[in-house]
Design an enzyme around this catalytic site. Structure first.
Site, PDB file in Angstrom:
ATOM      1  N   GLY A  39      59.878  29.374 -79.626  1.00  0.00           N
ATOM      2  CA  GLY A  39      58.979  29.376 -78.465  1.00  0.00           C
ATOM      3  C   GLY A  39      57.515  29.230 -78.820  1.00  0.00           C
ATOM      4  CE  LYS A  50      47.049  35.789 -84.772  1.00  0.00           C
ATOM      5  NZ  LYS A  50      47.274  35.681 -83.328  1.00  0.00           N
ATOM      6  N   GLY A 114      67.824  24.186 -69.924  1.00  0.00           N
ATOM      7  CA  GLY A 114      68.787  25.044 -69.226  1.00  0.00           C
ATOM      8  C   GLY A 114      68.407  25.245 -67.775  1.00  0.00           C
ATOM      9  CB  THR A 149      61.676  30.210 -69.412  1.00  0.00           C
ATOM     10  OG1 THR A 149      61.507  31.064 -68.275  1.00  0.00           O
ATOM     11  CG2 THR A 149      63.098  29.687 -69.404  1.00  0.00           C
ATOM     12  N   GLY A 188      36.485  31.137 -71.299  1.00  0.00           N
ATOM     13  CA  GLY A 188      37.357  32.312 -71.279  1.00  0.00           C
ATOM     14  C   GLY A 188      37.152  33.174 -72.506  1.00  0.00           C
ATOM     15  N   GLY A 190      38.707  35.779 -73.471  1.00  0.00           N
ATOM     16  CA  GLY A 190      39.889  36.632 -73.681  1.00  0.00           C
ATOM     17  C   GLY A 190      40.376  36.511 -75.111  1.00  0.00           C
ATOM     18  CG  ASP A 321      54.624  35.601 -72.101  1.00  0.00           C
ATOM     19  OD1 ASP A 321      54.695  36.770 -72.510  1.00  0.00           O
ATOM     20  OD2 ASP A 321      53.940  34.719 -72.665  1.00  0.00           O
ATOM     21  CG  LEU A 328      50.878  41.631 -75.427  1.00  0.00           C
ATOM     22  CD1 LEU A 328      50.592  43.120 -75.526  1.00  0.00           C
ATOM     23  CD2 LEU A 328      49.870  40.836 -76.261  1.00  0.00           C
ATOM     24  CG  HIS A 453      40.671  60.146-100.512  1.00  0.00           C
ATOM     25  ND1 HIS A 453      39.694  59.791 -99.611  1.00  0.00           N
ATOM     26  CD2 HIS A 453      40.082  60.186-101.735  1.00  0.00           C
ATOM     27  CE1 HIS A 453      38.545  59.639-100.256  1.00  0.00           C
ATOM     28  NE2 HIS A 453      38.753  59.870-101.542  1.00  0.00           N
TER      29      HIS A 453
HETATM   30  P1  NAI Z   1      43.105  36.171 -71.077  1.00  0.00           P
HETATM   31  O1  NAI Z   1      43.624  36.555 -69.744  1.00  0.00           O
HETATM   32  O2  NAI Z   1      43.146  37.117 -72.212  1.00  0.00           O
HETATM   33  O3  NAI Z   1      41.573  35.714 -70.934  1.00  0.00           O
HETATM   34  C1  NAI Z   1      41.169  34.700 -70.056  1.00  0.00           C
HETATM   35  C2  NAI Z   1      39.704  34.906 -69.719  1.00  0.00           C
HETATM   36  O4  NAI Z   1      39.257  33.769 -68.982  1.00  0.00           O
HETATM   37  C3  NAI Z   1      39.462  36.127 -68.839  1.00  0.00           C
HETATM   38  O5  NAI Z   1      38.522  36.965 -69.469  1.00  0.00           O
HETATM   39  C4  NAI Z   1      38.950  35.526 -67.535  1.00  0.00           C
HETATM   40  O6  NAI Z   1      37.996  36.348 -66.908  1.00  0.00           O
HETATM   41  C5  NAI Z   1      38.346  34.199 -67.999  1.00  0.00           C
HETATM   42  N1  NAI Z   1      38.241  33.176 -66.933  1.00  0.00           N
HETATM   43  C6  NAI Z   1      39.184  32.818 -66.028  1.00  0.00           C
HETATM   44  N2  NAI Z   1      38.713  31.854 -65.204  1.00  0.00           N
HETATM   45  C7  NAI Z   1      37.443  31.572 -65.601  1.00  0.00           C
HETATM   46  C8  NAI Z   1      36.427  30.664 -65.149  1.00  0.00           C
HETATM   47  N3  NAI Z   1      36.602  29.819 -64.125  1.00  0.00           N
HETATM   48  N4  NAI Z   1      35.237  30.664 -65.805  1.00  0.00           N
HETATM   49  C9  NAI Z   1      35.016  31.497 -66.848  1.00  0.00           C
HETATM   50  N5  NAI Z   1      35.943  32.353 -67.312  1.00  0.00           N
HETATM   51  C10 NAI Z   1      37.143  32.403 -66.708  1.00  0.00           C
HETATM   52  O7  NAI Z   1      43.870  34.789 -71.421  1.00  0.00           O
HETATM   53  P2  NAI Z   1      44.015  33.982 -72.778  1.00  0.00           P
HETATM   54  O8  NAI Z   1      42.974  34.359 -73.751  1.00  0.00           O
HETATM   55  O9  NAI Z   1      44.130  32.550 -72.353  1.00  0.00           O
HETATM   56  O10 NAI Z   1      45.402  34.475 -73.318  1.00  0.00           O
HETATM   57  C11 NAI Z   1      46.601  34.268 -72.568  1.00  0.00           C
HETATM   58  C12 NAI Z   1      47.623  35.316 -72.875  1.00  0.00           C
HETATM   59  O11 NAI Z   1      48.067  35.210 -74.210  1.00  0.00           O
HETATM   60  C13 NAI Z   1      47.090  36.711 -72.664  1.00  0.00           C
HETATM   61  O12 NAI Z   1      47.965  37.413 -71.837  1.00  0.00           O
HETATM   62  C14 NAI Z   1      47.073  37.302 -74.047  1.00  0.00           C
HETATM   63  O13 NAI Z   1      47.433  38.666 -74.024  1.00  0.00           O
HETATM   64  C15 NAI Z   1      48.090  36.478 -74.810  1.00  0.00           C
HETATM   65  N6  NAI Z   1      47.680  36.385 -76.201  1.00  0.00           N
HETATM   66  C16 NAI Z   1      47.737  37.482 -76.987  1.00  0.00           C
HETATM   67  C17 NAI Z   1      47.303  37.440 -78.282  1.00  0.00           C
HETATM   68  C18 NAI Z   1      47.339  38.669 -79.097  1.00  0.00           C
HETATM   69  O14 NAI Z   1      47.975  39.635 -78.688  1.00  0.00           O
HETATM   70  N7  NAI Z   1      46.671  38.720 -80.232  1.00  0.00           N
HETATM   71  C19 NAI Z   1      46.776  36.212 -78.885  1.00  0.00           C
HETATM   72  C20 NAI Z   1      46.703  35.140 -77.951  1.00  0.00           C
HETATM   73  C21 NAI Z   1      47.160  35.228 -76.675  1.00  0.00           C
END
Ligand code: NAI
Length: 474
Positions: A39, A50, A114, A149, A188, A190, A321, A328, A453
């Protein structure tokens, strides 16, 4: 031949579910439309990112930190092709590992798309369909179906984005850029934006993050987000916060991003060689036949499931998801195990209160449980204990003094409710907190547990000491 369970999707949720089901004696098959198993996570997500995060971190260390340790290597030279080849080799060994585990556990696999055609029936369409017995199979009978999926790139709601995966890229294209962009705008702030932004920043790109909220990593503990933003700024990141992106388009230079202040005001446009759009992911439940099969979805397009991961149709389950909850891999894996156990007649269960979350940047961010903001909102009285890595001997020896550990515990009972770490190796350190919380432990339990330690983990112990009384080393 009828199966006990057929799983659609072979990401961390689906493949772990299949292995657990087979281990429990269930006749198991997996349907996967992609050429390789694993996936998003293994092919174009967690694993390749990573590999690049590690390699680019080593590159940055060689450029900045080696000299301070008395290692004079001169300016490091980047061989991006080789770095990307390392990433591809890492992916290959992981996806091949899943194929090996399927064989080892006698799990049949069907290559194709599927579709649920009713309880107990799954169709497979595609170029090749492979079963344990060989031959093309179009319909599989099964007692149970698991929808695993996953999710897909969401794009920006209301904004047309033409991903070419070269100049305007999603997380997929950002893993394979042919050269280091001079400038990269990340839409974004995030997890994906900051992780992949870090990769290219370390390799030399000027990175600007445009984020809708007033903070990066929205949803994380406020103190963590603030301190982390400061650290990323020191690494050269630029932030445009409270900025709503309203347009992404190709331009002469590369691409342009237009945004306007969320609070109102004039729009601004910035140009970049490459634009990464990382504004979230959406559940992937398209063309699965779920509607026709009577499976209920929620208002955000996710498959509705109950506490046992059952949909409203008997014999159809959903994990990962594609259902509610954090997107996650490890949450999906645990749900896969729980469903396999439930189908096998055991008591499958996931504790959603203790799901760690890690951002693999430099330094790493890791957290488990509640944030301070969540506790305030819930009206829970709590104590806070903090300890900075600048006061930790091992951190000083390794030049990794950025960050801190923060522990939140119930004021009356001292039960630990949340742990947040900014620091080198935070993603490994968080698990002692997760185990403690699984057992309902207190900050005093953690502080009275002997810690070796000198380790970075001593900062966790010190933060626990600070939570119920006083730390020693500060
Ligand atoms: P995210 O939901 O973490 O962040 C997306 C960001 O985009 C948010 O802060 C949001 O406010 C911003 N945003 C949305 N629309 C916008 C706009 N029009 N203008 C400006 N900013 C805007 O989503 P992300 O980073 O795409 O990750 C997706 C998923 O993948 C998440 O659920 C994340 O948990 C997961 N993921 C987890 C990782 C990890 O655990 N290390 C690594 C990569 C992804």
């Amino acid at each position: 031949m009828a199966y006990d369970v057929v799983i659609i999707g072979s990401g961390p949720g689906g493949y772990v579910c299949a292995i657990k089901a087979a281990q429990l004696g269930l006749k198991t098959a997996v349907v996967e439309k992609n050429a390789t198993f694993g996936g998003t996570c293994l092919n174009i997500g967690c694993i390749p990112s990573k590999a690049l995060l590690h390699a680019s971190e080593m590159f940055a260390e060689a450029g900045h930190a080696f000299d301070m340790l008395g290692i004079e290597v001169g300016a490091p030279k980047l061989n991006l092709k080789k770095m990307l080849a390392h990433k591809d080799a890492t992916v290959a060994s992981n996806v091949n590992g899943v194929a090996f585990l399927f064989k080892k556990n006698k799990i049949d696999s069907f290559r194709g798309t599927g579709k649920v055609i009713g309880a107990g029936k799954v169709s497979v369409t595609g170029e090749v369909s492979v079963t344990g017995e060989g031959g093309k199979v179009e319909e599989i009978e099964t007692k149970n179906i698991v929808i695993a999926t996953g999710s897909d790139v969401a794009g920006i709601p209301g904004v047309k984005v033409d991903f070419d995966e070269k100049v305007i890229v999603s997380s997929t294209g950002a893993l394979s850029l042919a050269k280091v962009p001079g400038s990269l705008v990340v839409v974004g702030g995030g997890v994906i934006g900051l992780e992949l932004g870090s990769v290219w920043a370390r390799l030399g790109a000027k990175v600007t993050v445009v984020e809708f909220l007033d903070t990066i990593l929205g949803g994380m503990d406020g103190e963590v987000s603030k301190q982390f933003q400061r650290l990323l700024s020191k690494q050269g990141f630029e932030f445009k916060l409270g900025a709503k992106v309203t347009g992404v388009a190709k331009s002469k230079k590369g691409a342009s991003v237009t945004f306007e202040p969320v609070k109102g005001g004039a729009a601004e446009t910035i140009e970049a060689d490459v634009v990464l759009v990382a504004t979230g992911r959406r559940p992937y439940a398209d063309s699965l036949g779920l509607k026709e099969a009577g499976v209920e979805m929620d208002e955000r397009g996710r498959v509705k499931s109950d506490g046992h991961l059952r949909t409203n149709v008997p014999g159809i389950y959903a994990i990962g998801d594609v259902i509610a909850g954090p997107m996650l891999a490890h949450k999906a894996e645990d749900e896969g195990v729980a469903v396999a156990e439930t189908i096998a007649g055991q008591a499958g269960h996931v504790n959603y209160d203790v799901i760690p979350s890690v951002v693999y940047t430099s330094p790493e961010i890791a957290s488990v449980g509640k944030t301070e903001e969540e506790l305030k909102k819930a009206g829970i009285d709590y104590r806070v204990g903090k300890f900075p890595f600048s006061a930790n001997g091992r951190a000083r020896a390794m030049l990794h003094t950025d960050g801190f550990v923060k522990i939140l515990a119930d004021k009356a009972s001292d039960r630990v409710l949340g742990v947040h770490i900014v620091g080198f190796g935070a993603g490994e350190m968080i698990h002692e907190a997760a185990v403690l919380m699984e057992f309902g432990g207190s900050s005093e339990d953690l502080a009275r547990t002997c810690h070796a330690h000198p380790t970075m983990s001593e900062a966790v112990k010190e933060a626990a000491l600070a939570t119920f009384f006083k730390p020693i080393h500060i």
